[in-house]
Scaffold this active site. Structure first.
Site: not given
Ligand SMILES: NC(=O)c1ccc[n+]([C@@H]2O[C@H](COP(=O)([O-])OP(=O)(O)OC[C@H]3O[C@@H](n4cnc5c(N)ncnc54)[C@H](OP(=O)(O)O)[C@@H]3O)[C@@H](O)[C@H]2O)c1
Length: 272
Positions: A48, A113
């Site tokens: 994401a 977002y």
């Molecule tokens: N963190 C929160 O508090 C939270 C809360 C609610 C929901 N979520 C959801 O939970 C999920 C995981 O979140 P997270 O916190 O683990 O996020 P994260 O650590 O930011 O990881 C997101 C990953 O997506 C990759 N990515 C970005 N653009 C991409 C592309 N074009 N193709 C392939 N990969 C790509 C990033 O790679 P790079 O780093 O190399 O760009 C990163 O590895 C997401 O759907 C997010 O919306 C998160």
């Protein structure tokens, strides 16, 4: 952050797992998605655009990853019959409720977002009839930058911290969300929407105080502030408490109280 724990939980449950980061698969590339999905029974999309404030200034970039990415993966899954788990967020809601949002509550995002993540849910469902949308919120984990680590680091540098006390949510460990995803698949849960957050509720201020306790600091060093005094480019939902009826209906155990889960998570999360 979440993807690493999902891969680990699935492997621990005995599945053959292919874990791909952004360097191995760009979800904007439909052909690459098709090639990667081939040969798999399930795809869990944790990729994401998660920079919530940056998304306000570049919504098209966020839309590409958060909406077109799921569309490509869902279309690829539809071709092969793989199930798709699309991870989503509390930001799809307007944040004005005062009771837990049920899974069926109408989405009404207030940030770029949130709009792009809501579009991702819709795009995935439109392209494929076997999609499990798993919404989570207030995530922390060992595999990325997250609130408890930021607070622990700040406590080591400053005497007092101000943390907002007027946003309410459910601090949730990535390990627990990963377990829920694996359990949903094991239960053969029907396509639909599921909420995977801890139970109970907290303000960021209360969560920060819990972090202080975990690192042996005086929680009184965490002072209260308001969203008005700490304005960010993207509006934060004031209320991010999600209901978990859909998990219960398919027999998947709830995550449990956020304080208890954070106590278990803290040693590994704060060690990183
Ligand atoms: N963190 C929160 O508090 C939270 C809360 C609610 C929901 N979520 C959801 O939970 C999920 C995981 O979140 P997270 O916190 O683990 O996020 P994260 O650590 O930011 O990881 C997101 C990953 O997506 C990759 N990515 C970005 N653009 C991409 C592309 N074009 N193709 C392939 N990969 C790509 C990033 O790679 P790079 O780093 O190399 O760009 C990163 O590895 C997401 O759907 C997010 O919306 C998160």
């Amino acid at each position: 952050m979440l993807g690493q724990d999902v891969a680990e939980a699935a492997a621990r449950a005995g599945h053959d797992v292919t874990a791909v980061g952004s360097s191995a698969l760009d979800v904007l590339d439909a052909d690459a998605c098709r090639a990667r999905v081939a040969g798999h029974d399930v795809v869990v999309n944790c990729a994401a655009y998660t920079a919530v404030d940056d998304a306000e200034h570049d919504e098209p970039a966020a839309f590409a990853v958060n909406a077109l990415g799921p569309a490509h993966l869902a279309a690829a899954c539809a071709e092969t019959g793989a199930r798709l788990v699309q991870v989503s967020t509390d930001y799809v809601f307007d944040g004005t409720a005062d009771e837990p949002y049920p899974e069926r509550a109408p989405v009404a995002p207030r940030s770029a977002y949130g709009r792009t993540k809501a579009a991702g849910e819709w795009a995935a469902r439109a392209a494929h009839d076997d999609v499990l949308v798993v919404r989570t919120a207030w995530l922390y984990g060992a595999g990325g930058r997250c609130f408890p680590r930021t607070i622990a680091a700040a406590l080591s540098q400053r005497d007092t911290l101000e943390v907002v006390a007027d946003q309410v949510g459910q601090p949730t460990w990535t390990v627990d969300v990963a377990r829920v995803v694996v359990d949903l698949l094991a239960a053969g849960a029907a396509a639909g929407t599921y909420h995977a957050t801890s139970t109970g509720q907290a303000t960021w201020h209360a969560f920060a105080q819990e972090v202080a306790r975990a690192v042996g600091a005086d929680p009184a060093r965490i002072r209260e502030t308001t969203s008005e005094a700490y304005v960010r480019p993207a509006p934060r939902p004031a209320w991010s408490v999600l209901g978990h009826d859909a998990l219960g209906a398919v027999g998947v155990a709830p995550i449990g109280a956020w304080e208890r889960r954070f106590a278990e998570a803290a040693p590994s999360v704060l060690a990183g």
